[in-house]
Design a protein around this motif. Structure first.
Motif, PDB file in Angstrom:
ATOM      1  N   LEU A 102       0.913  -1.096   0.051  1.00  0.00           N
ATOM      2  CA  LEU A 102      -0.210  -0.026  -0.037  1.00  0.00           C
ATOM      3  C   LEU A 102       0.771   1.371  -0.147  1.00  0.00           C
ATOM      4  N   LEU A 103       0.683   2.165  -0.788  1.00  0.00           N
ATOM      5  CA  LEU A 103       1.178   3.432  -1.055  1.00  0.00           C
ATOM      6  C   LEU A 103       0.197   4.539  -0.957  1.00  0.00           C
ATOM      7  N   TYR A 104       0.507   5.761  -0.320  1.00  0.00           N
ATOM      8  CA  TYR A 104      -0.718   6.808  -0.439  1.00  0.00           C
ATOM      9  C   TYR A 104       0.200   8.072  -0.579  1.00  0.00           C
ATOM     10  N   TRP A 105      -0.325   8.991  -0.908  1.00  0.00           N
ATOM     11  CA  TRP A 105       0.259  10.466  -1.330  1.00  0.00           C
ATOM     12  C   TRP A 105      -1.156  11.551  -0.953  1.00  0.00           C
ATOM     13  N   LYS A 106      -0.934  12.390  -0.061  1.00  0.00           N
ATOM     14  CA  LYS A 106      -1.855  13.533  -0.104  1.00  0.00           C
ATOM     15  C   LYS A 106      -1.471  14.539  -1.048  1.00  0.00           C
ATOM     16  N   ARG A 107      -2.073  14.718  -2.219  1.00  0.00           N
ATOM     17  CA  ARG A 107      -1.582  15.709  -3.371  1.00  0.00           C
ATOM     18  C   ARG A 107      -2.026  17.148  -2.810  1.00  0.00           C
ATOM     19  N   THR A 108      -1.508  18.237  -3.685  1.00  0.00           N
ATOM     20  CA  THR A 108      -1.687  19.699  -3.307  1.00  0.00           C
ATOM     21  C   THR A 108      -3.085  19.809  -4.180  1.00  0.00           C
TER      22      THR A 108
END
Length: 224
Positions: A102-108
């Motif tokens: 699992l990989l996650y990323w909070k974008r702008t």
């Protein structure tokens, strides 16, 4: 790029939506004046740029730089919209170096369901199934504690695939809540990321398989 004044100290370039790619990023960095101290390059919507291009730029940019702003939203770069400072660019890692799972990323910038799916595919990964993601969240807790963030996921109603959204924070809904189950439909931003002027659809969760093979999204030396 060959026409930059040799004694230039600050440079701002707006090349949004152009066809620049990874080779162009290497050429651009190599062509910058060697005494340059500040550079701001807007590369938004330059879809030809991958992780390789960012690694090329980082490798070839002048050592005198102390301020670097690369705007990489809507490119193929993994966590590209986070490369907005010299420190961030220096510590940035390509998708190829991420471990499987699992990989996650909070974008702008916000994302719709299909934008989330496209971003996962660009990195040879995939959106997670609703139940699989819920099981992980139940075991590990919220990915973004104290926040209200929904991420795209794939559910199944026994007959067809369901485009769903799962809460990965815990501020306004219980972690792991399925939007379709809780509210009986899809959110306003499902098809249009900007719809409703909300800020709860900035996160992306994907699954990287064990045998995921890099196809160009990596730094030059080895392989958003």
């Amino acid at each position: 790029t060959r026409c930059f004044p040799p004694n230039l100290r600050e440079l701002s370039l707006d090349i949004r939506g152009t066809h620049i790619g990874d080779e162009g990023m290497s050429i651009l960095a190599s062509s910058l004046p060697r005494d340059l101290e500040v550079v701001d390059v807007d590369l938004t919507h330059c879809r030809g740029i991958t992780d390789r291009g960012v690694a090329c730029f980082r490798e070839a940019m002048p050592e005198t730089l102390n301020v670097v702003h690369l705007k990489l939203a809507h490119t193929q770069v993994w966590k590209g919209d986070a490369c907005n400072s010299l420190e961030a660019l220096t510590s940035w890692s390509p998708f190829a170096s991420e471990p499987p799972g699992l990989l996650y990323w909070k974008r702008t910038s916000p994302v719709s369901w299909w934008q989330s799916s496209d971003l996962a595919q660009l990195h040879q990964a995939r959106l997670m199934g609703t139940e699989a993601l819920q099981e992980i969240l139940q075991a590990q807790g919220p990915l973004l504690p104290g926040e209200n963030q929904w991420v795209a996921a794939c559910g199944f109603d026994g007959r067809t695939e369901v485009e769903d959204w799962i809460q990965v924070g815990d501020a306004e809904a219980t972690t792991g809540t399925s939007f379709s189950t809780a509210f009986g439909g899809k959110p306003v931003w499902h098809k249009d990321a900007q719809s409703g002027n909300v800020s709860c659809n900035h996160a992306l969760v994907m699954w990287k398989d064990e045998e995921q093979v890099d196809q160009g999204n990596g730094p030059v030396e080895e392989a958003p």
